[in-house]
Design an enzyme around this catalytic site. Structure first.
Site, PDB file in Angstrom:
ATOM      1  N   GLY A  50       9.720  17.177   1.921  1.00 52.53           N
ATOM      2  CA  GLY A  50       9.729  18.670   1.855  1.00 52.53           C
ATOM      3  C   GLY A  50      11.140  19.044   2.049  1.00 52.53           C
ATOM      4  N   GLN A  55      17.182  25.436   4.338  1.00 48.29           N
ATOM      5  CA  GLN A  55      18.091  24.121   4.477  1.00 48.29           C
ATOM      6  C   GLN A  55      19.032  23.747   3.315  1.00 48.29           C
ATOM      7  OE1 GLN A  55      14.136  21.602   4.744  1.00 48.29           O
ATOM      8  NE2 GLN A  55      15.376  20.758   6.199  1.00 48.29           N
ATOM      9  N   CYS A  96      13.575  15.480   9.892  1.00 43.77           N
ATOM     10  CA  CYS A  96      13.945  16.604   9.209  1.00 43.77           C
ATOM     11  C   CYS A  96      15.396  16.225   8.633  1.00 43.77           C
ATOM     12  CB  CYS A  96      13.993  17.721  10.292  1.00 43.77           C
ATOM     13  SG  CYS A  96      14.387  19.268   9.333  1.00 43.77           S
ATOM     14  N   LEU A  97      15.437  16.889   7.351  1.00 46.06           N
ATOM     15  CA  LEU A  97      16.572  16.501   6.591  1.00 46.06           C
ATOM     16  C   LEU A  97      17.805  17.377   7.489  1.00 46.06           C
ATOM     17  CD1 LEU A  97      15.565  16.759   3.128  1.00 46.06           C
ATOM     18  CD2 LEU A  97      16.224  14.664   4.202  1.00 46.06           C
ATOM     19  N   HIS A 138       5.294  21.901   8.437  1.00 45.61           N
ATOM     20  CA  HIS A 138       6.675  21.640   8.717  1.00 45.61           C
ATOM     21  C   HIS A 138       7.631  22.748   7.918  1.00 45.61           C
ATOM     22  CE1 HIS A 138      10.232  18.770   9.670  1.00 45.61           C
ATOM     23  NE2 HIS A 138      10.715  19.566   8.826  1.00 45.61           N
ATOM     24  N   GLU A 139       7.162  22.737   6.636  1.00 44.42           N
ATOM     25  CA  GLU A 139       7.990  23.715   5.892  1.00 44.42           C
ATOM     26  C   GLU A 139       7.943  25.114   6.273  1.00 44.42           C
ATOM     27  OE1 GLU A 139      10.315  22.051   4.456  1.00 44.42           O
ATOM     28  OE2 GLU A 139       9.601  20.354   4.810  1.00 44.42           O
ATOM     29  N   HIS A 142       9.910  26.092   8.907  1.00 46.85           N
ATOM     30  CA  HIS A 142      11.171  26.501   8.752  1.00 46.85           C
ATOM     31  C   HIS A 142      11.345  27.783   8.074  1.00 46.85           C
ATOM     32  CE1 HIS A 142      13.612  22.831   8.762  1.00 46.85           C
ATOM     33  NE2 HIS A 142      12.867  22.048   8.215  1.00 46.85           N
TER      34      HIS A 142
HETATM   35 ZN   LIG Z   1      12.751  19.938   8.163  1.00 44.66          ZN
END
Ligand SMILES: [Zn+2]
Length: 154
Positions: A50, A55, A96-97, A138-139, A142
């Site tokens: 995701g 991000q 998480c990226l 999760h997204e 964000h």
């Molecule tokens: Zn993340």
């Protein structure tokens, strides 16, 4: 051609990751359609399951879900909202990226219903369990400036 975008990470880009994300207007502009394609490429290359617009430095209510491992093509969720969630919560290790190397247990509702718009501008209702439920939450976190470090068991 879609291009790979630079991932914004903590701690240097906390202000973007914690910024306010704006709702997207319809019909989608060429710029947003390009951003969606660029984000799809970026999440595949990362690789990740995701990716939310903040991000990649765009404070917009847009995220890509990439669960190709479950046989689903990457898709966009635009202006998404969790409209219901199960009382039952389950724990899953999440990464998480935007936080390379950090990985830990996060407790969240096991099932959710999400209302969003797709990239054709159509309103969709997504009823999700298991991994999809976790990735969606999760997204959407964000997009509300919430990061997993806020939720990890201390
Ligand atoms: Zn993340």
């Amino acid at each position: 051609m879609p291009k790979q975008l630079r991932l914004r990470t903590l701690p240097s880009e906390e202000s973007t990751l914690r910024g306010k994300n704006l709702e997207i207007q319809f019909p989608l502009s060429a710029e947003i359609l390009d951003l969606i394609e660029d984000m799809k490429l970026t999440v595949k290359k990362a690789p990740g399951i995701g990716l939310a617009a903040p991000q990649v430095g765009k404070n917009l209510m847009l995220a890509i879900i990439n669960l190709e491992e479950l046989g689903v093509k990457p898709f966009a969720i635009i202006n998404p909202r969790v409209i219901s969630k199960s009382i039952k919560k389950t724990e899953m290790d999440e990464g998480c990226l935007s936080m390379p190397g950090q990985f830990g247990p996060v407790r969240r509702p096991a099932k959710v219903e999400v209302s969003a718009y797709n990239e054709q501008g159509k309103k969709v209702l997504i009823k999700a369990g298991k991994l999809l439920a976790k990735v969606l939450q999760h997204e959407i976190d964000h997009l509300n400036a919430v990061l997993i470090i806020d939720k990890m068991e201390k």
